[in-house]
Scaffold this motif. Structure first.
Motif, PDB file in Angstrom:
ATOM      1  N   PRO A  16       0.804  -1.217   0.000  1.00  0.00           N
ATOM      2  CA  PRO A  16       0.000   0.000   0.000  1.00  0.00           C
ATOM      3  C   PRO A  16       0.842   1.276   0.000  1.00  0.00           C
ATOM      4  O   PRO A  16       0.528   2.227  -0.714  1.00  0.00           O
ATOM      5  N   SER A  17       1.923   1.293   0.768  1.00  0.00           N
ATOM      6  CA  SER A  17       2.745   2.511   0.807  1.00  0.00           C
ATOM      7  C   SER A  17       3.439   2.760  -0.524  1.00  0.00           C
ATOM      8  O   SER A  17       3.507   3.909  -0.994  1.00  0.00           O
ATOM      9  N   ASP A  18       3.939   1.701  -1.172  1.00  0.00           N
ATOM     10  CA  ASP A  18       4.540   1.883  -2.497  1.00  0.00           C
ATOM     11  C   ASP A  18       3.477   2.276  -3.523  1.00  0.00           C
ATOM     12  O   ASP A  18       3.707   3.118  -4.382  1.00  0.00           O
ATOM     13  N   SER A  19       2.297   1.663  -3.407  1.00  0.00           N
ATOM     14  CA  SER A  19       1.201   1.972  -4.331  1.00  0.00           C
ATOM     15  C   SER A  19       0.826   3.444  -4.268  1.00  0.00           C
ATOM     16  O   SER A  19       0.683   4.104  -5.302  1.00  0.00           O
ATOM     17  N   ILE A  20       0.661   3.968  -3.061  1.00  0.00           N
ATOM     18  CA  ILE A  20       0.239   5.360  -2.934  1.00  0.00           C
ATOM     19  C   ILE A  20       1.333   6.293  -3.431  1.00  0.00           C
ATOM     20  O   ILE A  20       1.046   7.319  -4.058  1.00  0.00           O
ATOM     21  N   ASN A  21       2.586   5.934  -3.222  1.00  0.00           N
ATOM     22  CA  ASN A  21       3.690   6.770  -3.724  1.00  0.00           C
ATOM     23  C   ASN A  21       3.717   6.794  -5.249  1.00  0.00           C
ATOM     24  O   ASN A  21       3.881   7.847  -5.857  1.00  0.00           O
ATOM     25  N   ILE A  22       3.568   5.638  -5.859  1.00  0.00           N
ATOM     26  CA  ILE A  22       3.581   5.544  -7.325  1.00  0.00           C
ATOM     27  C   ILE A  22       2.397   6.306  -7.920  1.00  0.00           C
ATOM     28  O   ILE A  22       2.556   7.124  -8.831  1.00  0.00           O
ATOM     29  N   LEU A  23       1.213   6.034  -7.388  1.00  0.00           N
ATOM     30  CA  LEU A  23       0.010   6.653  -7.939  1.00  0.00           C
ATOM     31  C   LEU A  23      -0.036   8.152  -7.663  1.00  0.00           C
ATOM     32  O   LEU A  23      -0.477   8.925  -8.515  1.00  0.00           O
ATOM     33  N   PHE A  24       0.445   8.572  -6.490  1.00  0.00           N
ATOM     34  CA  PHE A  24       0.496  10.002  -6.190  1.00  0.00           C
ATOM     35  C   PHE A  24       1.393  10.713  -7.198  1.00  0.00           C
ATOM     36  O   PHE A  24       1.033  11.774  -7.706  1.00  0.00           O
ATOM     37  N   ALA A  25       2.545  10.135  -7.494  1.00  0.00           N
ATOM     38  CA  ALA A  25       3.467  10.760  -8.449  1.00  0.00           C
ATOM     39  C   ALA A  25       2.806  10.923  -9.816  1.00  0.00           C
ATOM     40  O   ALA A  25       2.915  11.985 -10.445  1.00  0.00           O
ATOM     41  N   LEU A  26       2.115   9.897 -10.276  1.00  0.00           N
ATOM     42  CA  LEU A  26       1.453   9.969 -11.579  1.00  0.00           C
ATOM     43  C   LEU A  26       0.317  10.986 -11.588  1.00  0.00           C
ATOM     44  O   LEU A  26       0.246  11.854 -12.462  1.00  0.00           O
ATOM     45  N   PHE A  27      -0.566  10.880 -10.616  1.00  0.00           N
ATOM     46  CA  PHE A  27      -1.714  11.783 -10.580  1.00  0.00           C
ATOM     47  C   PHE A  27      -1.281  13.218 -10.331  1.00  0.00           C
ATOM     48  O   PHE A  27      -1.790  14.150 -10.958  1.00  0.00           O
ATOM     49  N   ASN A  28      -0.339  13.411  -9.430  1.00  0.00           N
ATOM     50  CA  ASN A  28       0.126  14.762  -9.121  1.00  0.00           C
ATOM     51  C   ASN A  28       0.754  15.420 -10.345  1.00  0.00           C
ATOM     52  O   ASN A  28       0.533  16.609 -10.608  1.00  0.00           O
ATOM     53  N   SER A  29       1.503  14.653 -11.104  1.00  0.00           N
ATOM     54  CA  SER A  29       2.120  15.174 -12.322  1.00  0.00           C
ATOM     55  C   SER A  29       1.063  15.653 -13.317  1.00  0.00           C
ATOM     56  O   SER A  29       1.163  16.742 -13.889  1.00  0.00           O
ATOM     57  N   LYS A  30       0.035  14.841 -13.531  1.00  0.00           N
ATOM     58  CA  LYS A  30      -1.033  15.218 -14.472  1.00  0.00           C
ATOM     59  C   LYS A  30      -1.867  16.388 -13.938  1.00  0.00           C
ATOM     60  O   LYS A  30      -2.247  17.280 -14.692  1.00  0.00           O
ATOM     61  N   ILE A  31      -2.148  16.395 -12.656  1.00  0.00           N
ATOM     62  CA  ILE A  31      -2.900  17.509 -12.062  1.00  0.00           C
ATOM     63  C   ILE A  31      -2.122  18.802 -12.225  1.00  0.00           C
ATOM     64  O   ILE A  31      -2.674  19.824 -12.650  1.00  0.00           O
ATOM     65  N   ASN A  32      -0.834  18.761 -11.909  1.00  0.00           N
ATOM     66  CA  ASN A  32       0.017  19.959 -12.065  1.00  0.00           C
ATOM     67  C   ASN A  32       0.053  20.429 -13.513  1.00  0.00           C
ATOM     68  O   ASN A  32       0.005  21.632 -13.783  1.00  0.00           O
ATOM     69  N   PHE A  33       0.151  19.493 -14.449  1.00  0.00           N
ATOM     70  CA  PHE A  33       0.150  19.852 -15.866  1.00  0.00           C
ATOM     71  C   PHE A  33      -1.108  20.649 -16.213  1.00  0.00           C
ATOM     72  O   PHE A  33      -1.038  21.719 -16.821  1.00  0.00           O
ATOM     73  N   HIS A  34      -2.265  20.127 -15.841  1.00  0.00           N
ATOM     74  CA  HIS A  34      -3.523  20.791 -16.196  1.00  0.00           C
ATOM     75  C   HIS A  34      -3.681  22.128 -15.473  1.00  0.00           C
ATOM     76  O   HIS A  34      -4.175  23.093 -16.055  1.00  0.00           O
ATOM     77  N   GLN A  35      -3.242  22.209 -14.242  1.00  0.00           N
ATOM     78  CA  GLN A  35      -3.324  23.479 -13.522  1.00  0.00           C
ATOM     79  C   GLN A  35      -2.411  24.528 -14.154  1.00  0.00           C
ATOM     80  O   GLN A  35      -2.803  25.693 -14.308  1.00  0.00           O
ATOM     81  N   LEU A  36      -1.210  24.121 -14.529  1.00  0.00           N
ATOM     82  CA  LEU A  36      -0.280  25.058 -15.171  1.00  0.00           C
ATOM     83  C   LEU A  36      -0.782  25.484 -16.543  1.00  0.00           C
ATOM     84  O   LEU A  36      -0.657  26.652 -16.922  1.00  0.00           O
TER      85      LEU A  36
END
Length: 97
Positions: A16-36
């Motif tokens: 679970p801890s690795d999963s949340i780290n991996i998925l957070f990195a992916l989702f955060n990257s895409k969220i930041n892209f759209h916000q920028l």
């Protein structure tokens, strides 16, 4: 017609801890892209519809991440790992004029 290329982005079983780290990195990257992009569009040419599309997509991604986060927490609470599969498909298409 162009061929679609497919690549494995994520493949395997994760804690679970690795999963949340991996998925957070992916989702955060895409969220930041759209916000920028929304910010850039708003600052440069005031194209409201494009700005709204990026803001809406960022919101959708945030909501999806929150749902995924609850799945990960549930797995953690039940002493389970998560199996994650994520592919990227790329196809060249003609640009709309």
């Amino acid at each position: 017609m162009s061929k679609t290329e497919k690549y494995k982005l994520i493949e395997g079983q994760f804690s679970p801890s690795d999963s949340i780290n991996i998925l957070f990195a992916l989702f955060n990257s895409k969220i930041n892209f759209h916000q920028l992009e929304a910010f850039r569009i708003n600052e440069t040419n005031n194209n409201t519809s494009m700005c709204v599309q990026h803001e809406q997509r960022a919101l959708e991604l945030k909501e999806a991440y929150m749902l995924i986060k609850s799945i990960v927490h549930n797995a953690s609470d039940n002493n389970m790992d998560l199996e994650i599969h994520g592919d990227i498909q790329i196809k060249q298409i003609k640009r709309k004029v």
